[in-house]
Design a protein around this motif. Structure first.
Motif, PDB file in Angstrom:
ATOM      1  N   LEU A  99     -54.629  30.185  36.726  1.00 31.02           N
ATOM      2  CA  LEU A  99     -55.645  31.791  37.303  1.00 31.02           C
ATOM      3  C   LEU A  99     -54.845  31.554  38.131  1.00 31.02           C
ATOM      4  N   SER A 100     -54.740  30.460  38.937  1.00 31.93           N
ATOM      5  CA  SER A 100     -54.333  30.523  40.455  1.00 31.93           C
ATOM      6  C   SER A 100     -52.978  30.844  40.999  1.00 31.93           C
ATOM      7  N   TRP A 101     -51.766  30.333  39.895  1.00 32.25           N
ATOM      8  CA  TRP A 101     -50.462  30.796  39.558  1.00 32.25           C
ATOM      9  C   TRP A 101     -50.390  32.794  39.093  1.00 32.25           C
ATOM     10  N   TYR A 102     -51.708  32.921  38.937  1.00 33.97           N
ATOM     11  CA  TYR A 102     -50.707  34.331  38.026  1.00 33.97           C
ATOM     12  C   TYR A 102     -52.183  34.987  38.887  1.00 33.97           C
ATOM     13  N   LEU A 103     -52.577  35.291  40.449  1.00 34.51           N
ATOM     14  CA  LEU A 103     -53.272  35.005  41.112  1.00 34.51           C
ATOM     15  C   LEU A 103     -51.968  35.455  42.511  1.00 34.51           C
ATOM     16  N   ALA A 104     -51.156  34.506  42.049  1.00 29.07           N
ATOM     17  CA  ALA A 104     -50.006  35.142  43.308  1.00 29.07           C
ATOM     18  C   ALA A 104     -49.052  35.415  42.503  1.00 29.07           C
ATOM     19  N   GLY A 105     -48.501  35.951  41.607  1.00 32.35           N
ATOM     20  CA  GLY A 105     -48.245  36.314  41.192  1.00 32.35           C
ATOM     21  C   GLY A 105     -49.109  38.121  41.373  1.00 32.35           C
ATOM     22  N   GLY A 151     -53.120  18.136  34.969  1.00 36.73           N
ATOM     23  CA  GLY A 151     -53.640  19.602  34.458  1.00 36.73           C
ATOM     24  C   GLY A 151     -52.627  20.431  35.468  1.00 36.73           C
ATOM     25  N   LEU A 152     -52.840  20.434  36.567  1.00 32.70           N
ATOM     26  CA  LEU A 152     -52.014  21.340  37.386  1.00 32.70           C
ATOM     27  C   LEU A 152     -50.282  21.118  37.161  1.00 32.70           C
ATOM     28  N   VAL A 153     -49.581  20.468  36.631  1.00 31.54           N
ATOM     29  CA  VAL A 153     -48.609  20.198  36.441  1.00 31.54           C
ATOM     30  C   VAL A 153     -48.407  20.846  34.626  1.00 31.54           C
ATOM     31  N   VAL A 154     -48.828  20.955  33.751  1.00 36.55           N
ATOM     32  CA  VAL A 154     -49.184  21.236  32.438  1.00 36.55           C
ATOM     33  C   VAL A 154     -49.182  23.371  33.133  1.00 36.55           C
ATOM     34  N   ALA A 155     -50.530  23.468  33.827  1.00 43.17           N
ATOM     35  CA  ALA A 155     -50.552  24.864  34.375  1.00 43.17           C
ATOM     36  C   ALA A 155     -49.324  25.297  34.241  1.00 43.17           C
ATOM     37  N   SER A 156     -48.443  24.329  35.633  1.00 37.67           N
ATOM     38  CA  SER A 156     -47.126  25.666  36.025  1.00 37.67           C
ATOM     39  C   SER A 156     -46.284  25.685  35.156  1.00 37.67           C
ATOM     40  N   PHE A 157     -45.812  24.568  34.170  1.00 40.43           N
ATOM     41  CA  PHE A 157     -44.871  25.130  33.124  1.00 40.43           C
ATOM     42  C   PHE A 157     -45.623  25.873  32.488  1.00 40.43           C
ATOM     43  N   CYS A 158     -46.428  26.011  31.919  1.00 40.40           N
ATOM     44  CA  CYS A 158     -46.968  26.840  30.842  1.00 40.40           C
ATOM     45  C   CYS A 158     -47.068  28.700  31.839  1.00 40.40           C
ATOM     46  N   TYR A 159     -47.978  28.584  32.834  1.00 44.22           N
ATOM     47  CA  TYR A 159     -47.324  29.572  33.812  1.00 44.22           C
ATOM     48  C   TYR A 159     -45.690  30.058  33.084  1.00 44.22           C
ATOM     49  N   LEU A 160     -44.661  29.351  34.027  1.00 45.03           N
ATOM     50  CA  LEU A 160     -43.263  29.584  34.504  1.00 45.03           C
ATOM     51  C   LEU A 160     -42.780  29.483  32.919  1.00 45.03           C
ATOM     52  N   PHE A 197     -44.521  34.109  32.456  1.00 44.67           N
ATOM     53  CA  PHE A 197     -43.805  34.738  34.267  1.00 44.67           C
ATOM     54  C   PHE A 197     -43.037  34.086  34.622  1.00 44.67           C
ATOM     55  N   PRO A 198     -42.718  35.413  35.138  1.00 40.18           N
ATOM     56  CA  PRO A 198     -41.464  34.280  36.451  1.00 40.18           C
ATOM     57  C   PRO A 198     -42.071  33.884  37.571  1.00 40.18           C
ATOM     58  N   GLY A 223     -41.816  38.852  39.991  1.00 40.54           N
ATOM     59  CA  GLY A 223     -42.623  38.200  39.687  1.00 40.54           C
ATOM     60  C   GLY A 223     -44.834  38.720  39.618  1.00 40.54           C
ATOM     61  N   PHE A 224     -44.922  40.456  39.166  1.00 42.72           N
ATOM     62  CA  PHE A 224     -45.633  40.694  38.917  1.00 42.72           C
ATOM     63  C   PHE A 224     -46.611  41.065  37.522  1.00 42.72           C
ATOM     64  N   TRP A 225     -45.025  41.241  36.647  1.00 37.15           N
ATOM     65  CA  TRP A 225     -45.378  41.304  35.324  1.00 37.15           C
ATOM     66  C   TRP A 225     -44.776  40.113  34.377  1.00 37.15           C
ATOM     67  N   PRO A 226     -44.742  39.815  33.418  1.00 36.09           N
ATOM     68  CA  PRO A 226     -44.048  38.678  32.140  1.00 36.09           C
ATOM     69  C   PRO A 226     -42.817  39.111  32.292  1.00 36.09           C
ATOM     70  N   HIS A 227     -42.299  38.304  31.624  1.00 34.98           N
ATOM     71  CA  HIS A 227     -40.938  38.373  31.074  1.00 34.98           C
ATOM     72  C   HIS A 227     -40.668  39.079  30.051  1.00 34.98           C
ATOM     73  N   ALA A 228     -41.455  39.336  29.678  1.00 36.60           N
ATOM     74  CA  ALA A 228     -41.970  40.088  27.916  1.00 36.60           C
ATOM     75  C   ALA A 228     -41.452  41.535  28.659  1.00 36.60           C
TER      76      ALA A 228
END
Length: 331
Positions: A190-196, A245-254, A257-258, A265-270
């Motif tokens: 969620l933190s990654w998501y909000l950052a974008g 948890g934070l490392v896995v979250a980072s890999f999954c977000y990237l 998402f960009p 960085g706002f919207w996902p790659h798709a």
């Protein structure tokens, strides 16, 4: 009376850009494209359930080792059932809320899918390590000897537990902390998501954006601290769980998402792929060339080009909140 010239029918409006990805129009397509991912997600969930049924390794606990394992057996400040509520359901509410405002099914679908992968992969890794390591919890003594009377093997001086089997089983699952790993997996995503979404790293120096990004991580950290305060984990357990948890979250977000610092960085790659390769609906709509310009045709060969330089000039007149409303970073 002279015949009046017939009025020419109005030319149909030319729609600029691809069709907007609503849930009703694109939801089925997005789900079909990722049906294998959802199937893998179910397999990971089943694996996590199986790991919880496995008996963990019972690490040797000797008489002289109990000095650090005699902490009180307290109840959980954060109960187990609350973890998926704040780490999974809470972020999903945020994703759905943004969808209701911006109506981008790619964003909602990929955010939910990435979040579930984050917490379930973390859960499998956490439970597998728990079962393999078998580290005793700080309150192991009272799990092993509920009456407070210790019993030891006459030769090895190892403990001879007489407590409830399920309680003793949980007593060998200290490392790493599941509360901590799940909290950082869900709230870290969620933190990654909000950052974008708030463009936290746009180099404009808005510290308030960092407060938004760090708030989920602060909540996860407080949950981790509670595990030490409740004497259910050693500090090394919660530290390792949080990092995991934070490392896995980072890999999954990237994966979906960009990076939040990028222009896209706002919207996902798709969604960027959807912009560059719009679907054909009604009249013909052609896709953009490699220079990322979009060309559309209707009846004639009418071409409309939107350059990235023009988009940047128009966006420069918007304030930070308007940028987020306009979905800066999406092509």
């Amino acid at each position: 009376m002279a015949d009046q010239p017939e009025e020419m029918p109005a030319a149909p409006a030319i729609r600029l850009g691809p069709p907007h990805p609503y849930l009703k129009t694109h939801g089925g397509k997005v789900a079909r494209l990722h049906r294998l991912d959802w199937a893998v997600l179910l397999l990971i969930a089943a694996a996590d359930v199986g790991l919880n049924l496995v008996e963990p390794f019972h690490r040797f606990v000797g008489e002289d080792m109990l000095a650090d394992l005699r902490y009180p057996l307290k109840s959980n400040t954060v109960p187990v059932w609350a973890v998926p509520v704040y780490a999974v359901i809470g972020p999903i509410v945020v994703f759905v809320g943004l969808y209701l405002k911006r109506r981008n099914v790619y964003d909602m679908h990929h955010a939910i899918l990435g979040l579930l992968f984050s917490v379930l992969i973390t859960g499998v890794l956490t439970d597998a390590i728990k079962d393999g390591v078998g580290r005793p919890r700080p309150n192991f003594f009272w799990r092993c000897f509920p009456d407070g009377v210790p019993k030891y093997d006459n030769i090895t001086r190892g403990v001879l537990c007489d407590g409830v089997a399920s309680v003793i089983k949980e007593g060998h699952k200290s490392f790493p902390s599941g509360h901590s790993s799940w909290s950082f997996a869900g709230l870290g995503f969620l933190s990654w998501y909000l950052a974008g979404k708030v463009k936290a790293f746009d180099r404009r120096g808005h510290v308030a954006k960092l407060c938004v990004v760090l708030l989920p991580l602060l909540l996860a950290a407080m949950v981790a601290v509670s595990r030490v305060d409740d004497y259910w984990h050693h500090w090394q357990d919660v530290f390792a769980g949080g990092i995991l948890g934070l490392v896995v979250a980072s890999f999954c977000y990237l994966q979906f998402f960009p990076p939040p610092s990028g222009e896209q960085g706002f919207w996902p790659h798709a969604y960027s792929e959807h912009i560059l390769n719009p679907e054909r609906e009604g009249q013909a709509q052609s896709t953009a060339s490699s220079n990322h310009h979009r060309r559309l045709s209707s009846r004639g060969h009418v071409a409309v080009e939107m350059s990235t330089a023009t988009a940047s000039q128009e966006a420069s007149s918007l304030g930070p909140m308007e940028e987020m409303e306009e979905g800066r970073g999406a092509r």
